[in-house]
Design an enzyme around this catalytic site. Sequence first.
Site, mmCIF file in Angstrom:
data_model
loop_
_atom_site.group_PDB
_atom_site.id
_atom_site.type_symbol
_atom_site.label_atom_id
_atom_site.label_comp_id
_atom_site.label_asym_id
_atom_site.label_seq_id
_atom_site.Cartn_x
_atom_site.Cartn_y
_atom_site.Cartn_z
ATOM 1 N N TYR A 129 0.823 -1.219 0.000
ATOM 2 C CA TYR A 129 0.000 0.000 0.000
ATOM 3 C C TYR A 129 0.855 1.267 0.000
ATOM 4 O O TYR A 129 0.310 2.364 0.048
ATOM 5 C CB TYR A 129 -0.935 0.013 1.216
ATOM 6 C CG TYR A 129 -2.066 -0.985 1.106
ATOM 7 C CD1 TYR A 129 -1.803 -2.322 0.858
ATOM 8 C CD2 TYR A 129 -3.388 -0.590 1.241
ATOM 9 C CE1 TYR A 129 -2.818 -3.251 0.748
ATOM 10 C CE2 TYR A 129 -4.409 -1.520 1.130
ATOM 11 C CZ TYR A 129 -4.125 -2.843 0.887
ATOM 12 O OH TYR A 129 -5.140 -3.757 0.784
ATOM 13 N N ASP A 183 -5.824 -6.216 5.579
ATOM 14 C CA ASP A 183 -7.013 -5.801 4.846
ATOM 15 C C ASP A 183 -7.885 -7.035 4.544
ATOM 16 O O ASP A 183 -9.091 -7.063 4.797
ATOM 17 C CB ASP A 183 -6.558 -5.131 3.536
ATOM 18 C CG ASP A 183 -7.660 -4.336 2.870
ATOM 19 O OD1 ASP A 183 -8.796 -4.365 3.362
ATOM 20 O OD2 ASP A 183 -7.376 -3.688 1.842
ATOM 21 N N LYS A 186 4.105 -14.184 5.071
ATOM 22 C CA LYS A 186 4.364 -15.153 3.994
ATOM 23 C C LYS A 186 5.884 -15.197 3.795
ATOM 24 O O LYS A 186 6.402 -15.000 2.691
ATOM 25 C CB LYS A 186 3.617 -14.694 2.724
ATOM 26 C CG LYS A 186 3.634 -15.675 1.572
ATOM 27 C CD LYS A 186 2.608 -16.778 1.699
ATOM 28 C CE LYS A 186 2.771 -17.793 0.591
ATOM 29 N NZ LYS A 186 1.943 -18.987 0.735
ATOM 30 N N ASP A 191 -1.821 -17.954 4.174
ATOM 31 C CA ASP A 191 -2.816 -18.848 3.557
ATOM 32 C C ASP A 191 -3.337 -19.852 4.580
ATOM 33 O O ASP A 191 -4.547 -20.086 4.698
ATOM 34 C CB ASP A 191 -2.270 -19.542 2.299
ATOM 35 C CG ASP A 191 -0.811 -19.956 2.407
ATOM 36 O OD1 ASP A 191 -0.174 -19.608 3.415
ATOM 37 O OD2 ASP A 191 -0.314 -20.645 1.500
#
Length: 331
Positions: free
Chosen positions: A123, A227, A170, A203
């Site tokens: 972002y 988000d 991640k 995930d």
Amino acid sequence: MHNITLIPGDGIGPEVAAAMKRVVDSTGVQIQWEVVEAGEALIEKYGTPLPEYVLDSIKKNKIAIKGPITTPVGKGFKSVNVTLRQTLDLYVNLRPVKSFKGIPSRYENIDLVIVRENTEDLYAGIEHKIGDYGAESIKLITRPACERIVDFAFDYSVKNDRKLVTTVHKANIMKLTDGLFLQVSKEIAEKYSSIDFSDLIVDACCMNLVMTPEKYDVMVMPNLYGDIVSDLCSGFVGGLGMIPGANIGKEYAVFEAVHGSAPQIAGKNIANPTAIIQSAVMMLRHIGEYECAEKIEKSLAKVFEEGKVLTVDLGGTATTEEFADEIIKNL
Ligand code: NAI
């Protein structure tokens, strides 16, 4: 008397903001609202969706509450929300997700807190085209930003009697960026011996949350995952109409619902104002008005438990205004 900036926003923003204001005023709290407009409609007059007077008002009052603001998809101006967060250095996005009795949901007793880093990651807006061939976006993760957000998550846990902080990342793929977020999390965790720490790949996090949300407590993560995971978690407690948020920095705080401007239902007086009302509850606590915050929270709980006056998203038929009236009646 508290001076507070109110940005109604667009789409369903003005409707839910008006309901929120009526509920807050009905508690008797002394607030002088400074209403300022932002969003696409202002571009013609000011050349920007975020005129300087909006920032000036927040800088003066230090506290703001806002309705959602539409952002064009794939083109047009930069998100007003992202710009506000970056300009005012509102580095924390705090999003509690808590079940109310009586809300139709497959899940019960949900009590999670999402702490989303609010100023960088994908972002940061560092994007460019590679001719006609493609485009590139830079994922910016810095040590100071990781340190302050993870530290906030642990400090919040201590102050709010939470037991576990989970870092979501991640780092198996993005070894340097998310690797740094994870590394800093481990370092900060060492300083807080009373709080347990775990980490989870994003995930797997989504799957685990859907299967066993009760295993999680406070979850801290970079901007993009925050988000997405927030919207996922809203589904546990009745959807996006329910969950509140606070953008907090060292100097300023801007309170807002997690949801967007929901253009499909704008102007119909059917949006659920709970999320912005709960954001106002967070705001009242932030400014030390604990009694008024509690009054609203209790009234919301009563209205949901009775289940007679619910908005359409929760399976009811009440309008935004009728729902607000019911909260006010129970205050
Ligand atoms: P959205 O949150 O506006 O809507 C997603 C779904 O949830 C829709 O089905 C909508 O009807 C429903 N919904 C959302 N809030 C609700 C409420 N209070 N009561 C009942 N139903 C509700 O997300 P979407 O459609 O992706 O975004 C629409 C616009 O909002 C976009 O321009 C987006 O950029 C902007 N947006 C603004 C945010 C902000 O101002 N903080 C945050 C998220 C999106």
